[in-house]
Design a protein around this motif. Structure first.
Motif, PDB file in Angstrom:
ATOM      1  N   SER A  10       0.846  -1.333  -0.044  1.00 54.90           N
ATOM      2  CA  SER A  10       0.020  -0.149  -0.016  1.00 54.90           C
ATOM      3  C   SER A  10       0.921   1.188  -0.024  1.00 54.90           C
ATOM      4  O   SER A  10       1.647   1.589   0.775  1.00 54.90           O
ATOM      5  CB  SER A  10      -0.952   0.014   1.168  1.00 54.90           C
ATOM      6  OG  SER A  10      -1.777   0.844   1.084  1.00 54.90           O
ATOM      7  N   THR A  11       0.468   2.146  -0.781  1.00 52.65           N
ATOM      8  CA  THR A  11       1.489   3.401  -1.190  1.00 52.65           C
ATOM      9  C   THR A  11       0.802   4.517  -0.597  1.00 52.65           C
ATOM     10  O   THR A  11       1.444   5.396   0.312  1.00 52.65           O
ATOM     11  CB  THR A  11       1.890   3.448  -2.597  1.00 52.65           C
ATOM     12  OG1 THR A  11       2.445   2.206  -2.783  1.00 52.65           O
ATOM     13  CG2 THR A  11       2.992   4.685  -2.757  1.00 52.65           C
ATOM     14  N   GLY A  13      -1.954   4.144   1.192  1.00 54.32           N
ATOM     15  CA  GLY A  13      -2.718   3.739   2.655  1.00 54.32           C
ATOM     16  C   GLY A  13      -4.266   3.173   2.207  1.00 54.32           C
ATOM     17  O   GLY A  13      -4.737   2.787   3.070  1.00 54.32           O
ATOM     18  N   TRP A  59      -0.577   0.277 -10.168  1.00 58.33           N
ATOM     19  CA  TRP A  59       0.479   1.590 -10.347  1.00 58.33           C
ATOM     20  C   TRP A  59       1.022   1.688 -11.898  1.00 58.33           C
ATOM     21  O   TRP A  59       1.005   0.463 -12.425  1.00 58.33           O
ATOM     22  CB  TRP A  59       1.535   1.450  -9.141  1.00 58.33           C
ATOM     23  CG  TRP A  59       0.976   1.616  -8.059  1.00 58.33           C
ATOM     24  CD1 TRP A  59       0.401   0.839  -7.066  1.00 58.33           C
ATOM     25  CD2 TRP A  59       0.901   2.774  -7.350  1.00 58.33           C
ATOM     26  NE1 TRP A  59      -0.099   1.586  -5.880  1.00 58.33           N
ATOM     27  CE2 TRP A  59       0.141   2.625  -5.871  1.00 58.33           C
ATOM     28  CE3 TRP A  59       1.453   4.217  -7.707  1.00 58.33           C
ATOM     29  CZ2 TRP A  59       0.047   3.998  -5.141  1.00 58.33           C
ATOM     30  CZ3 TRP A  59       1.349   5.156  -6.678  1.00 58.33           C
ATOM     31  CH2 TRP A  59       0.558   5.054  -5.528  1.00 58.33           C
ATOM     32  N   ASN A  60       1.776   2.600 -11.868  1.00 59.68           N
ATOM     33  CA  ASN A  60       2.509   2.661 -13.105  1.00 59.68           C
ATOM     34  C   ASN A  60       3.761   2.281 -12.965  1.00 59.68           C
ATOM     35  O   ASN A  60       4.408   2.616 -11.969  1.00 59.68           O
ATOM     36  CB  ASN A  60       2.255   4.064 -14.058  1.00 59.68           C
ATOM     37  CG  ASN A  60       2.806   5.345 -13.224  1.00 59.68           C
ATOM     38  OD1 ASN A  60       3.232   5.053 -12.039  1.00 59.68           O
ATOM     39  ND2 ASN A  60       2.441   6.305 -13.628  1.00 59.68           N
ATOM     40  N   ASP A  96      -8.401   3.053  -9.892  1.00 59.86           N
ATOM     41  CA  ASP A  96      -9.008   4.242  -9.954  1.00 59.86           C
ATOM     42  C   ASP A  96      -9.643   4.278 -11.355  1.00 59.86           C
ATOM     43  O   ASP A  96      -8.655   4.057 -12.331  1.00 59.86           O
ATOM     44  CB  ASP A  96      -7.956   5.618  -9.746  1.00 59.86           C
ATOM     45  CG  ASP A  96      -8.721   6.876  -9.556  1.00 59.86           C
ATOM     46  OD1 ASP A  96      -9.505   7.309 -10.260  1.00 59.86           O
ATOM     47  OD2 ASP A  96      -8.708   7.174  -8.219  1.00 59.86           O
TER      48      ASP A  96
HETATM   49  C1  LIG Z   1       1.439   6.975  -9.766  1.00 53.43           C
HETATM   50  C2  LIG Z   1       0.118   6.334  -9.736  1.00 53.43           C
HETATM   51  C3  LIG Z   1      -0.565   5.337 -10.704  1.00 53.43           C
HETATM   52  C4  LIG Z   1      -1.516   4.750 -10.676  1.00 53.43           C
HETATM   53  N1  LIG Z   1      -1.873   3.952 -11.895  1.00 53.43           N
HETATM   54  C5  LIG Z   1      -3.006   3.197 -11.888  1.00 53.43           C
HETATM   55  C6  LIG Z   1      -3.462   2.392 -13.111  1.00 53.43           C
HETATM   56  O1  LIG Z   1      -2.819   2.359 -13.853  1.00 53.43           O
HETATM   57  N2  LIG Z   1      -4.743   1.726 -13.004  1.00 53.43           N
HETATM   58  C7  LIG Z   1      -5.622   2.107 -11.682  1.00 53.43           C
HETATM   59  O2  LIG Z   1      -6.794   1.532 -12.023  1.00 53.43           O
HETATM   60  N3  LIG Z   1      -5.225   2.848 -10.705  1.00 53.43           N
HETATM   61  C8  LIG Z   1      -4.225   3.493 -10.742  1.00 53.43           C
HETATM   62  N4  LIG Z   1      -3.573   4.296  -9.634  1.00 53.43           N
HETATM   63  C9  LIG Z   1      -4.731   4.461  -8.508  1.00 53.43           C
HETATM   64  C10 LIG Z   1      -4.299   3.544  -7.300  1.00 53.43           C
HETATM   65  O3  LIG Z   1      -4.240   2.145  -7.623  1.00 53.43           O
HETATM   66  C11 LIG Z   1      -5.330   3.560  -6.355  1.00 53.43           C
HETATM   67  O4  LIG Z   1      -5.161   4.989  -5.830  1.00 53.43           O
HETATM   68  C12 LIG Z   1      -5.079   2.783  -5.183  1.00 53.43           C
HETATM   69  O5  LIG Z   1      -6.419   2.993  -4.412  1.00 53.43           O
HETATM   70  C13 LIG Z   1      -3.868   2.963  -4.469  1.00 53.43           C
HETATM   71  O6  LIG Z   1      -3.723   2.132  -3.341  1.00 53.43           O
HETATM   72  P1  LIG Z   1      -2.699   2.243  -2.089  1.00 53.43           P
HETATM   73  O7  LIG Z   1      -2.793   3.724  -1.604  1.00 53.43           O
HETATM   74  O8  LIG Z   1      -3.142   0.987  -1.249  1.00 53.43           O
HETATM   75  O9  LIG Z   1      -1.306   1.940  -2.860  1.00 53.43           O
HETATM   76  C14 LIG Z   1      -2.463   5.020  -9.766  1.00 53.43           C
HETATM   77  C15 LIG Z   1      -2.097   5.885  -8.709  1.00 53.43           C
HETATM   78  C16 LIG Z   1      -0.915   6.622  -8.641  1.00 53.43           C
HETATM   79  C17 LIG Z   1      -0.691   7.434  -7.587  1.00 53.43           C
END
Ligand SMILES: Cc1cc2nc3c(=O)[nH]c(=O)nc-3n(C[C@H](O)[C@H](O)[C@H](O)COP(=O)(O)O)c2cc1C
Length: 153
Positions: A10-11, A13, A59-60, A96
């Protein structure tokens, strides 16, 4: 009562929030649940207990969207040699809708599970957008986890 291990990345949260709700709901249902960040987990942790739940966001990475959270990717790479053919896994993925490949981390987690020939307990839980306000969906999925574990016995 089953022994359930939730391993997550989780980045920002969001996944951490979801795994806490999940763990609380599974404990309320009488299971023994543990929650471990994948940075602290070992490959052997994947082989422990009755059920392992893998959870992370999308993520990317390397300029491409729709990838695994990089810490989860590193963890799964560390687990490349472990035998999970007798294990049952379940998957939670976040994403997202502002991104084109919404929630694609689930596809990557499924590919890992299938490559390892591990069984799937139930269809994955996908949380799109902020998890805040989606607590009932998480609790509903936890109930399905319990039901699927009872049916498996
Ligand atoms: C740099 C970045 C890249 C992301 N890339 C994607 C993506 O390609 N597809 C997607 O559905 N969500 C993407 N997200 C959204 C995250 O998956 C989403 O906010 C998720 O709830 C983050 O969970 P975490 O806080 O537990 O890491 C991205 C978010 C960030 C900040």
């Amino acid at each position: 009562m089953a022994s359930i291990s939730i391993i997550y990345a989780s980045t920002s949260g969001h996944t951490e929030y979801v795994t806490q709700i999940l763990s609380d709901a599974l404990k309320e249902a009488g299971h023994a649940a543990t929650v471990t960040r994948c940075e602290k987990a070992t490959a052997e942790d994947l082989a422990k207990g009755d059920l392992v739940i893998l959870a992370c966001g999308t993520w990317n990475a390397d300029g491409a969207e729709g990838q695994l959270n990089p810490y989860m990717k590193m963890f799964l790479d560390r687990a490349k040699d472990i035998d999970l053919s007798a294990k049952t896994l379940a998957i939670v993925g976040l994403g997202d809708e502002r991104y084109r490949y919404t929630g694609r981390c689930i596809e990557h987690l499924q590919k890992f599970r299938m490559a390892k020939k591990a069984a799937q307990l139930l269809p994955p839980l996908l949380i799109v957008n902020d998890p805040y306000g989606q607590e009932e969906r998480v609790r509903g999925w936890a109930k399905k986890v319990s039901e699927a574990l009872s049916a498996k016995k």
